[in-house]
Design an enzyme around this catalytic site. Structure first.
Site, PDB file in Angstrom:
ATOM      1  N   HIS A  65     -62.451 -20.571  13.402  1.00 47.88           N
ATOM      2  CA  HIS A  65     -60.873 -19.713  13.107  1.00 47.88           C
ATOM      3  C   HIS A  65     -60.259 -19.006  12.462  1.00 47.88           C
ATOM      4  O   HIS A  65     -60.526 -17.994  12.500  1.00 47.88           O
ATOM      5  CB  HIS A  65     -59.967 -21.156  14.143  1.00 47.88           C
ATOM      6  CG  HIS A  65     -58.328 -19.998  14.368  1.00 47.88           C
ATOM      7  ND1 HIS A  65     -58.850 -20.304  15.767  1.00 47.88           N
ATOM      8  CD2 HIS A  65     -58.215 -20.019  14.076  1.00 47.88           C
ATOM      9  CE1 HIS A  65     -57.047 -19.427  16.101  1.00 47.88           C
ATOM     10  NE2 HIS A  65     -56.783 -19.269  14.731  1.00 47.88           N
ATOM     11  N   GLU A  66     -60.755 -20.133  11.421  1.00 51.16           N
ATOM     12  CA  GLU A  66     -60.007 -18.886  10.190  1.00 51.16           C
ATOM     13  C   GLU A  66     -61.060 -18.160   9.809  1.00 51.16           C
ATOM     14  O   GLU A  66     -60.775 -16.926   8.672  1.00 51.16           O
ATOM     15  CB  GLU A  66     -59.943 -20.680   9.237  1.00 51.16           C
ATOM     16  CG  GLU A  66     -58.390 -21.411   9.274  1.00 51.16           C
ATOM     17  CD  GLU A  66     -56.819 -20.113   9.681  1.00 51.16           C
ATOM     18  OE1 GLU A  66     -56.542 -19.745   9.905  1.00 51.16           O
ATOM     19  OE2 GLU A  66     -57.039 -20.460  10.863  1.00 51.16           O
ATOM     20  N   HIS A 124     -60.353 -15.103  10.868  1.00 51.19           N
ATOM     21  CA  HIS A 124     -59.590 -13.866  10.379  1.00 51.19           C
ATOM     22  C   HIS A 124     -59.790 -13.704   9.324  1.00 51.19           C
ATOM     23  O   HIS A 124     -59.709 -12.434   9.172  1.00 51.19           O
ATOM     24  CB  HIS A 124     -58.063 -15.578  10.192  1.00 51.19           C
ATOM     25  CG  HIS A 124     -57.186 -16.008  11.410  1.00 51.19           C
ATOM     26  ND1 HIS A 124     -57.091 -14.553  12.325  1.00 51.19           N
ATOM     27  CD2 HIS A 124     -56.440 -16.957  11.972  1.00 51.19           C
ATOM     28  CE1 HIS A 124     -55.701 -15.103  12.778  1.00 51.19           C
ATOM     29  NE2 HIS A 124     -56.142 -16.012  12.269  1.00 51.19           N
ATOM     30  N   HIS A 144     -61.540 -10.527  10.088  1.00 49.26           N
ATOM     31  CA  HIS A 144     -61.269  -9.216  10.812  1.00 49.26           C
ATOM     32  C   HIS A 144     -60.345  -8.616   8.840  1.00 49.26           C
ATOM     33  O   HIS A 144     -60.468  -7.361   8.887  1.00 49.26           O
ATOM     34  CB  HIS A 144     -59.802 -10.278  11.271  1.00 49.26           C
ATOM     35  CG  HIS A 144     -59.161  -8.732  11.777  1.00 49.26           C
ATOM     36  ND1 HIS A 144     -57.608  -8.690  12.850  1.00 49.26           N
ATOM     37  CD2 HIS A 144     -59.628  -7.306  11.959  1.00 49.26           C
ATOM     38  CE1 HIS A 144     -57.876  -8.147  12.962  1.00 49.26           C
ATOM     39  NE2 HIS A 144     -58.567  -7.645  13.106  1.00 49.26           N
TER      40      HIS A 144
END
Length: 676
Positions: free
Chosen positions: A467-468, A471, A474
């Site tokens: 999940h991190e 990010h 991105h």
């Protein structure tokens, strides 16, 4: 000049952590704030007529020294704080708030912005420039540019007070987390706990010069205890301790901070012409307004609630059959859920953990990114870090071109707040024809290695890492001109799409085979375990969905109405939780006093965005699944239209360009097992 306000003379312009002393911060902040003011004054006093370049672009590039300094300081304030940094934060926060007001309430600057905005249709701007211009104009209006002088002073006072209250809120939560210790002195009270959790607790006790086994409210310590400890009374004790964080009669009580924060936010919104704080926030979100958010949450609640109630009854019956428990309480949930999961799927996190050695999972995430986006990660030891445990990586394309610098900080320690997050030390942008690449960091609190075992992750920790890392991608794959539109600078209810979509690869055989290997034997995770992971993904999903929705509804309760009459925090919470309540209430516990996402983070009126982004991520991954989870064409479309574009266009425009259609809620309901 301070090391913190000069151009860094380091490899890749990375932060020179070893040269920074605490006493450097306040003079550096004062100098960087003054430098930013000088840059803004130069824009305001430019004798030439306002243009996009000399006003809008110049503003986007201003304040870079301060931005880098702030990112270094506040990242350390979250990941490596101490009493000195806490004091500095208290000093600096009002100054930064005042500077923000000085800029957004500068009428002469606004006049130049408005002059460009009023002629935007004649300017032949690119899409990114148009977005930057519209955002710049809106930022002024949304921050009080149209207010009279008296109202502007009111706004300044509110913002200064809010910045301190939010800081105090976070510091109180951290202090309460650090203050609690559960010392187990008798071995029989460890029954049910995994070997790794026992070993870690023993090491922690030893580090604190205590005999026995020490458990804390840090997640890697707390979660195994409430999930596995057979001793119901001790589970109750630690659960109640977690639930009363900053809700106790002591100096760290956050009740008044919460009530003050919501009332000041409401006052601020009214001052700016909005009905509520949620109306103010959602005007700049995909969801647009509180009505739409509440309808979205309640629509999902209607679909999840029957499943949640059925699951809760099933869990209660299971606990009664197993241990004669008459009433399932909050401290029983994780424990009996794990037992039921083991019975149903014969899938125990402890059986899975040997296949998820941290280093392997991290390199698995790297390999997934390589296959999808053609980037490579190489660990390097010549980039400075703020703590010896932080790892650093150069991220490159196949031709050797630098994409980003990546920092990874994985283990809990004193001075590091709970949870997991992605942040950056430097954004991506292009200035004077030079491409500046980003420095991105992920910070987690995973189970430490012990004397006999490496760091072995629970499956939840595996998905957290992915999940991190989503990010981080991105941020790392950003490709925009202006720093204020780069990377994760997107609408808040769009920012979770790249992170949540990455979690999907953790459930796929093709991806798991890359990294889920037994830490001792090297054996790839057996496929029957993979199948069980997939089957169990929707286990008790109704209850999990309802829990998420309850947080979103609480957030909208605080921020979607006039909170002036709220005097009793606990009674207010009970009202907000009425439609989502499963467990009996615990009168000495409250959620809001430690709800850092909305009172100390950036999620006020935005907690719904986790579910909103799940709709986007399920729809996105459905597209991959139909065409292959490593499909190069879809990965390129995702990179080109989502990851690289930052906030340069409206997210729904970007999403439709990637997907060819608006997102459908069906893939999410199907994945969660909530479709009848």
């Amino acid at each position: 000049m301070s090391i913190l306000t000069e151009k860094f003379k380091t490899k890749h312009d990375t932060a020179p952590f070893s040269q920074i002393k605490n006493e450097d911060y306040i003079p550096a902040f004062d100098a960087a704030i003054q430098k930013t003011k000088d840059e803004v004054d130069a824009i305001v006093n430019n004798p030439e007529a306002a243009t996009f370049d000399n006003t809008i672009a110049a503003m986007s590039y201003s304040g870079q020294t301060l931005d880098r300094l702030s990112s270094i300081f506040f990242n350390l304030h979250s990941a490596e704080t101490n009493d000195e940094l806490e004091k500095i934060a208290q000093d600096v926060a009002p100054k930064l708030s005042a500077l923000g007001n000085d800029i957004t309430l500068n009428f002469d600057l606004f006049k130049r912005v408005k002059a460009v905005y009023d002629q935007k249709d004649q300017l032949s701007l690119t899409t990114e420039q148009t977005t930057l211009l519209e955002k710049s104009y809106k930022d002024f209006v949304r921050n009080g540019a149209l207010l009279n002088d008296e109202q502007k002073e009111q706004l300044r006072a509110i913002d200064a007070e809010l910045s301190l209250l939010k800081l105090k809120f976070g510091e109180n939560v951290l202090a309460e987390t650090n203050a609690y210790q559960l010392l187990v002195s008798e071995e029989k009270d460890l029954a049910g706990l995994p070997e790794g959790a026992i070993e870690a607790a023993q090491a922690l006790a030893k580090a604190n010069e205590k005999e026995g086994w020490l458990f804390t409210l840090d997640f890697p310590s707390y979660l195994p205890f409430v999930t596995y400890a057979d001793n119901r009374e001790l589970r109750r004790e630690i659960t109640l301790a977690a639930g009363r964080k900053a809700f106790q009669d002591n100096e760290y009580n956050n009740v008044q901070n919460v009530l003050k924060i919501v009332k000041l936010r409401f006052e601020r919104a009214k001052l700016l012409g909005y009905a509520t704080h949620a109306d103010f926030v959602l005007a700049e979100r995909m969801a647009q307004n509180p009505t739409k958010v509440t309808e979205f949450l309640n629509d999902l609640l209607g679909k999840a609630k029957p499943a949640a109630q059925h699951e809760f009854a099933e869990l209660g019956a299971f606990a009664k059959k197993l241990d004669g428990i008459e009433q399932l309480e909050k401290w029983d949930g994780a424990y009996y859920a794990e037992k039921l999961k083991q019975e149903r799927f014969n899938l125990d996190d402890e059986k899975l953990k040997p296949y998820f050695k941290l280093e392997n999972v991290l390199h698995g995430a790297f390999e997934v990114a390589h296959r999808l986006f053609g980037i490579n990660f190489k660990e390097v030891n010549d980039i400075e870090t703020y703590h010896e445990e932080v790892q650093t990586f150069e991220v490159t394309k196949d031709n050797g071109e630098l994409v980003a610098i990546f920092y990874a900080d994985f283990f809990p320690r004193k001075g590091k707040r709970n949870g997991a997050w992605m942040t950056s030390f430097k954004p991506q942008y292009v200035q004077d024809g030079k491409q500046e690449r980003p420095h991105v960091s992920i910070v987690c609190n995973f189970t430490r290695p012990t004397a006999t075992k490496p760091s072995l992750l629970t499956f939840q920790e595996v998905t957290t890492l992915f999940h991190e890392f989503g990010h981080a991608l991105h941020g790392m794959l950003a490709d925009t001109i202006y720093p204020t539109l780069s990377g994760t600078s997107v609408y808040w209810d769009f920012v979770e799409l790249p992170s949540q979509v990455m979690e999907n690869w953790c459930y796929e055989k093709e991806a798991l085979e890359l990294f889920a290997k037994h830490y001792e034997t090297g054996e790839v995770i057996p496929m029957e375990l993979v199948e069980k992971i997939r089957e169990s993904a929707s286990f008790l999903e109704g209850m999990a969905t309802m829990r998420q929705l309850s947080f979103g509804l609480l957030d909208m309760g605080w921020h979607g109405q006039d909170p002036s009459a709220i005097a009793d925090l606990k009674a207010f919470e009970d009202e907000q939780f009425a439609s989502t309540k499963l467990y009996p209430d615990v009168k000495e516990n409250a959620m809001s006093t430690a709800f850092s996402h909305i009172f100390n983070g950036g999620y006020s009126s935005g907690y719904y965005s986790y579910k909103w982004a799940e709709v986007l991520d399920a729809d996105t991954f459905d597209y991959f699944k139909q065409n292959g989870i490593f499909n190069a064409d879809i990965a390129h479309k995702f990179q080109d239209n989502i990851l690289s574009k930052g906030g340069t266009e409206h997210p729904m425009v970007l999403y439709k360009r990637f997907r060819g259609q608006e997102p459908s809620v069906e893939p999410l309901l199907k994945r969660a097992g909530l479709l009848k």
